[in-house]
Design an enzyme around this catalytic site. Structure first.
Site, mmCIF file in Angstrom:
data_model
loop_
_atom_site.group_PDB
_atom_site.id
_atom_site.type_symbol
_atom_site.label_atom_id
_atom_site.label_comp_id
_atom_site.label_asym_id
_atom_site.label_seq_id
_atom_site.Cartn_x
_atom_site.Cartn_y
_atom_site.Cartn_z
ATOM 1 N N ARG A 18 -37.567 -2.697 54.175
ATOM 2 C CA ARG A 18 -37.359 -1.616 54.205
ATOM 3 C C ARG A 18 -39.015 -1.168 54.540
ATOM 4 O O ARG A 18 -39.188 -0.293 54.573
ATOM 5 C CB ARG A 18 -37.528 -1.182 52.218
ATOM 6 C CG ARG A 18 -36.198 -0.761 51.691
ATOM 7 C CD ARG A 18 -35.212 0.127 52.140
ATOM 8 N NE ARG A 18 -35.680 0.879 52.234
ATOM 9 C CZ ARG A 18 -35.090 1.923 50.865
ATOM 10 N NH1 ARG A 18 -34.584 0.891 50.627
ATOM 11 N NH2 ARG A 18 -35.540 2.818 50.663
ATOM 12 N N HIS A 43 -45.174 -19.986 53.442
ATOM 13 C CA HIS A 43 -44.399 -20.506 54.328
ATOM 14 C C HIS A 43 -45.033 -19.688 55.795
ATOM 15 O O HIS A 43 -43.340 -18.955 55.680
ATOM 16 C CB HIS A 43 -43.267 -21.563 54.003
ATOM 17 C CG HIS A 43 -42.968 -22.251 55.547
ATOM 18 N ND1 HIS A 43 -42.034 -23.278 55.230
ATOM 19 C CD2 HIS A 43 -43.747 -22.191 56.849
ATOM 20 C CE1 HIS A 43 -41.860 -24.111 56.113
ATOM 21 N NE2 HIS A 43 -42.602 -22.757 57.189
ATOM 22 N N ARG A 45 -43.752 -17.771 59.109
ATOM 23 C CA ARG A 45 -44.004 -18.532 60.137
ATOM 24 C C ARG A 45 -44.506 -17.514 61.396
ATOM 25 O O ARG A 45 -44.592 -16.436 60.905
ATOM 26 C CB ARG A 45 -42.417 -18.886 60.303
ATOM 27 C CG ARG A 45 -41.601 -19.669 59.500
ATOM 28 C CD ARG A 45 -40.254 -19.339 59.946
ATOM 29 N NE ARG A 45 -39.352 -20.863 59.407
ATOM 30 C CZ ARG A 45 -39.569 -20.996 57.775
ATOM 31 N NH1 ARG A 45 -40.143 -20.252 56.669
ATOM 32 N NH2 ARG A 45 -38.809 -22.531 57.597
ATOM 33 N N GLU A 70 -47.510 -24.284 53.853
ATOM 34 C CA GLU A 70 -46.753 -24.559 54.039
ATOM 35 C C GLU A 70 -46.093 -24.545 55.385
ATOM 36 O O GLU A 70 -45.957 -23.589 56.157
ATOM 37 C CB GLU A 70 -45.521 -25.457 53.553
ATOM 38 C CG GLU A 70 -44.438 -24.300 52.929
ATOM 39 C CD GLU A 70 -43.244 -25.188 52.394
ATOM 40 O OE1 GLU A 70 -43.561 -26.313 51.816
ATOM 41 O OE2 GLU A 70 -42.337 -24.348 52.626
ATOM 42 N N THR A 100 -34.541 -21.834 57.611
ATOM 43 C CA THR A 100 -35.454 -22.557 57.191
ATOM 44 C C THR A 100 -35.571 -23.980 58.058
ATOM 45 O O THR A 100 -35.538 -24.470 58.523
ATOM 46 C CB THR A 100 -34.802 -22.796 55.152
ATOM 47 O OG1 THR A 100 -35.532 -22.800 54.269
ATOM 48 C CG2 THR A 100 -33.613 -23.294 55.622
ATOM 49 N N HIS A 190 -36.931 -28.642 47.950
ATOM 50 C CA HIS A 190 -35.651 -28.136 49.306
ATOM 51 C C HIS A 190 -34.756 -27.485 48.182
ATOM 52 O O HIS A 190 -33.607 -28.877 48.329
ATOM 53 C CB HIS A 190 -35.619 -28.236 50.926
ATOM 54 C CG HIS A 190 -34.848 -27.188 51.038
ATOM 55 N ND1 HIS A 190 -35.344 -26.351 51.592
ATOM 56 C CD2 HIS A 190 -33.841 -27.119 51.836
ATOM 57 C CE1 HIS A 190 -34.904 -26.032 53.393
ATOM 58 N NE2 HIS A 190 -33.883 -26.058 52.970
ATOM 59 N N HIS A 214 -36.164 -20.497 46.764
ATOM 60 C CA HIS A 214 -35.214 -19.437 47.093
ATOM 61 C C HIS A 214 -34.359 -19.406 45.887
ATOM 62 O O HIS A 214 -33.908 -18.356 45.083
ATOM 63 C CB HIS A 214 -33.920 -20.398 48.132
ATOM 64 C CG HIS A 214 -32.453 -19.031 48.172
ATOM 65 N ND1 HIS A 214 -32.432 -17.690 49.193
ATOM 66 C CD2 HIS A 214 -31.862 -19.733 48.314
ATOM 67 C CE1 HIS A 214 -31.964 -17.624 49.251
ATOM 68 N NE2 HIS A 214 -30.763 -17.987 48.263
#
Length: 238
Positions: A18, A43, A45, A70, A100, A190, A214
């Site tokens: 948003r 993490h 990216r 990471e 991911t 993970h 997550h």
């Protein structure tokens, strides 16, 4: 005692959907620390679809627990880590377009590259963990690269857990034992969640740290963030 590092990427995803600063990633990370987490993981990216480089800088200024960054050690990532100087950097071989992380390093084929990157981070006093599949050769390869730790990629364990917990965890036990033989500390991450976490730690109690994002953020929608952090800590102590 295995430490819980909470990955706050998904909080940034909601914010970015948003614009603006709701939810506030930095405030959420501070709350997560206050609720009992042992560390914060991010993490970033290259496409900045969740955690942004400026988030990493802002978090470094206020966090009081361990900070783990990471990612794939591309030049901009390396520069960021050397600038921020977190407690730990976790090297992950994810492609720029990966949804991911989906594989660990081939530490044998990439030995020269990983050795050079690890040495640069060690010069700044940063602990280095290398993300690997549960394969003894890859664990030993991480040691040859100079890593302090390995993080076992636990997606396969989580996927196979419902069918057979014992079969699912077996390769991880073997890889964890190899890490111990190599003198490496041990992380895992993970798809670990409230259903499969306690069993994993019960079989590999010398795990130093788990990184969970997550599942924990999803659970927080139902249980609340404070309660969820404590639920995960109870699984680690079970």
């Amino acid at each position: 005692m295995t430490k819980l590092s909470v990955n706050v990427n998904k909080i940034a995803v909601i914010r970015n959907s948003r614009g603006g600063n709701m939810p506030d990633v930095v405030r959420a990370a501070q709350d997560i620390e206050r609720f009992g987490a042992d560390g914060i993981t991010v993490h970033p990216r290259p496409d900045a679809r969740h955690i942004r480089y400026d988030d990493v800088r802002a978090l470094k200024r206020v966090l009081t627990t361990e900070f783990n960054i990471e990612g794939n050690p591309i030049p901009s990532f390396i520069d960021l880590v050397l600038e921020v100087c977190p407690t730990q950097v976790t090297l992950v071989p994810d492609a720029p377009d990966a949804i991911t992380s989906n594989a660990g390093w081939n530490t044998v084929a990439n030995r020269d590259f990983l050795t050079g990157v690890t040495a640069r981070f060690h010069e700044r006093g940063i602990r280095v963990s290398i993300f690997v599949d549960p394969v003894a050769e890859m664990v030993a390869g991480a040691r040859a690269c100079g890593a302090d730790r390995v993080e076992l990629y636990t997606e396969a364990y989580a996927r196979e857990y419902a069918a057979s917990p014992e079969r699912a965890v077996a390769p991880y036990v073997a890889a964890a034992e190899e890490a111990r033989r190599q003198g490496l500390d041990l992380n895992a991450g993970h798809d670990l969640n409230l259903e499969n976490l306690a069993y994993y730690i019960g079989r590999i109690p010398w795990t130093d740290e788990v990184s969970i994002g997550h599942a924990l953020i999803c659970d927080a929608l139902y249980y609340g963030l404070e309660n969820t952090v404590q639920l995960y800590q109870r699984q680690l102590k079970h």
